[in-house]
Design an enzyme around this catalytic site. Structure first.
Site, PDB file in Angstrom:
ATOM      1  N   ASP A 177       4.896  17.140  -5.792  1.00  0.00           N
ATOM      2  CA  ASP A 177       5.211  16.025  -5.615  1.00  0.00           C
ATOM      3  C   ASP A 177       5.432  15.642  -6.838  1.00  0.00           C
ATOM      4  O   ASP A 177       6.405  16.030  -7.615  1.00  0.00           O
ATOM      5  CB  ASP A 177       3.148  15.709  -5.327  1.00  0.00           C
ATOM      6  CG  ASP A 177       3.059  14.539  -3.910  1.00  0.00           C
ATOM      7  OD1 ASP A 177       4.459  13.710  -4.470  1.00  0.00           O
ATOM      8  OD2 ASP A 177       3.141  14.443  -3.215  1.00  0.00           O
ATOM      9  N   HIS A 211       2.979   8.383  -5.467  1.00  0.00           N
ATOM     10  CA  HIS A 211       2.751   9.753  -3.949  1.00  0.00           C
ATOM     11  C   HIS A 211       1.624  10.412  -4.482  1.00  0.00           C
ATOM     12  O   HIS A 211       0.721  10.623  -3.757  1.00  0.00           O
ATOM     13  CB  HIS A 211       3.852   9.826  -3.723  1.00  0.00           C
ATOM     14  CG  HIS A 211       4.074  10.762  -2.264  1.00  0.00           C
ATOM     15  ND1 HIS A 211       3.839  11.873  -1.918  1.00  0.00           N
ATOM     16  CD2 HIS A 211       4.301  10.574  -0.960  1.00  0.00           C
ATOM     17  CE1 HIS A 211       3.828  11.669  -0.954  1.00  0.00           C
ATOM     18  NE2 HIS A 211       3.937  11.307   0.414  1.00  0.00           N
ATOM     19  N   SER A 390       2.063  13.031   4.857  1.00  0.00           N
ATOM     20  CA  SER A 390       1.747  13.244   3.140  1.00  0.00           C
ATOM     21  C   SER A 390      -0.010  12.711   2.677  1.00  0.00           C
ATOM     22  O   SER A 390       0.011  13.862   1.911  1.00  0.00           O
ATOM     23  CB  SER A 390       2.539  12.550   2.416  1.00  0.00           C
ATOM     24  OG  SER A 390       3.783  12.411   2.527  1.00  0.00           O
TER      25      SER A 390
END
Length: 452
Positions: A177, A211, A390
């Site tokens: 990620d 994220h 996600s």
């Protein structure tokens, strides 16, 4: 054993040459343009050269116990193909991308012309193709509760009450990620290994996009704030940073990270690899005209499975139209995750199937999980609500860690089947292109496993 293995390799190679003499590799647009442009004689192009699939060794059960043996055989066979098929003056600059049955290198126009006529090569693609992290919707944190609604909906409270030992202890999970903030109170001491593959050169653990920390929190986060955010809070994490501060990366760097995470310390004999890898990202490259065997990401997924690693991928946020799932979530063997909200409704952003390749059409996603207004860790040491597939995928990745903890002898296929056996079906009866098999229910899954 060694002589038998090599004789089999040579036999397979000879058979491939004789049976596929007419076949030529697939070239993507960038590679084709370079090959057909005459004024780039002294220039070179970074490419990924993928070989035809011709595994010479007997396939072992897809279980972590066999990881080291399978990895060594994959590495050896891929290096053999590199030595046999790539005739370059300086082979030191060729990277053995065994996880994708490929090689990374730079080629000039003449070398590319020679390679493009080799039937033992399935495709040649541009290595520096840009891949961008999809935007994620964010909201301010809501009222603090004891557990996030996502954990409640997949039955974590009931699971912990009945099976308090199932916390992820002893399990290693992986995440590729935007990085991670290791000093976050709910993540301290949980990062087992970290490597940066993004254009950012800093090798210290960092998340400059936000994220990855959120995703990691949902997988393994604790409850220091009074709110439990993680499915498997006692698991350790291996983190590969593949996106930079802009949320950008390249195919080459992502593939290198996908290989690294299969063996973080570079020693196949150590058990430092994750049993599940979370991938909350996707690539918008069209795939309708291709076979999954002509996609590097699909090849990596198949390799992970053979190594005993569960490949979890997001469906994407391009819904609600059909056929909006991107690669790698579109790969047939990916465990593809869509999103539902707090009330198990389908949010309009969650991508839908089917996935339509040239040779196969598959119902996707495989399962759904909470992915709307999910509260988890942010990169600043605090908490944030985010929405997207996600956020759904790490619920499934954490769940897979607990399933394998509950029954370590399960193969990858058996672990995924166990997850699916416990789902709550929504939408059309059976598997559909919106909810897949249904929303995961970890308590039901574990109870079914315990009865076996």
């Amino acid at each position: 054993m060694k002589s038998k293995f090599w004789s089999t390799v040579f036999g397979i190679m000879a058979l491939t040459v004789s049976l596929s003499a007419e076949a030529k590799p697939f070239l993507d647009d960038e590679v084709s343009l370079f090959l057909n442009t005459k004024n780039n004689k002294n220039q070179s192009l970074p490419v990924i050269i993928t070989f035809q699939t011709t595994e010479s060794f007997n396939e072992l059960p897809h279980h972590p116990f066999n990881h080291a043996e399978v990895q060594r055989k994959m590495m050896t066979e891929n290096q053999f193909k590199i030595d046999m098929l790539i005739n370059q003056k300086n082979k030191k600059n060729i990277f053995n991308l065994w996880i994708a049955k490929s090689a990374l290198t730079n080629v000039d126009r003449q070398e590319l012309g020679e390679l493009s006529n080799q039937s033992e090569i399935s495709m040649i693609t541009f290595a520096h193709k840009k891949i961008v992290m999809a935007p994620t919707k964010m909201r301010k944190p809501q009222v603090v509760q004891s557990l996030t609604y996502g954990l409640k909906n997949i039955k974590i409270p009931e699971l912990r009450a009945k099976y308090p030992e199932l916390t992820g202890r002893g399990m290693i999970v992986g995440v590729l990620d935007t990085g991670v903030t290791p000093t976050h109170p709910d993540l301290k001491g949980k990062i087992l290994a970290y490597k940066n593959f993004s254009p950012n050169s800093d090798q210290n653990p960092i998340d400059d996009f936000g994220h990855g920390t959120h995703v990691t929190g949902t997988m393994v986060g604790g409850a220091t704030s009074g709110l439990a955010i993680g499915v498997a809070p006692e698991a350790k994490v291996v983190v590969g940073k593949i996106f930079d501060v802009k949320g950008e990366s390249t195919k080459e760097e992502i593939l290198k990270a996908m290989q690294w995470i299969a063996d973080p310390d570079g020693n196949p004999n150590t058990n430092d690899f994750p049993v599940v890898v979370n991938n909350s990202w996707g690539d918008d490259e069209p795939y309708r005209s291709r076979d999954p065997k002509e996609d590097e990401f699909c090849t990596v997924i198949d390799s992970w499975i053979k190594l005993g690693m569960v490949p979890v991928f997001t469906a994407g946020n391009n819904g609600p139209r059909d056929e909006t799932i991107n690669v790698p979530g579109a790969c047939p063997n990916a465990l593809t995750v869509g999103a539902v909200d707090q009330f198990d409704r389908n949010p309009r952003f969650s991508s839908s199937g089917p996935t339509s390749w040239k040779t196969i059409k598959t119902i996707k996603p495989d399962v759904v999980a909470p992915g709307v207004d999910v509260k988890s860790a942010n990169q600043f040491g605090r908490y944030e609500n985010m929405s997207g597939t996600s956020m759904a995928a790490p619920h499934v990745s954490g769940a897979m860690a607990l399933i394998i903890q509950a029954k370590p002898e399960l193969t990858v296929e058996e672990a995924i089947k166990s997850l699916i056996m416990g789902v709550q079906d929504f939408g059309r009866a059976g598997k559909d292109n919106t909810f897949g098999e249904g929303r995961i229910d970890l308590l039901k899954t574990i109870e079914l496993i315990k009865k076996q």
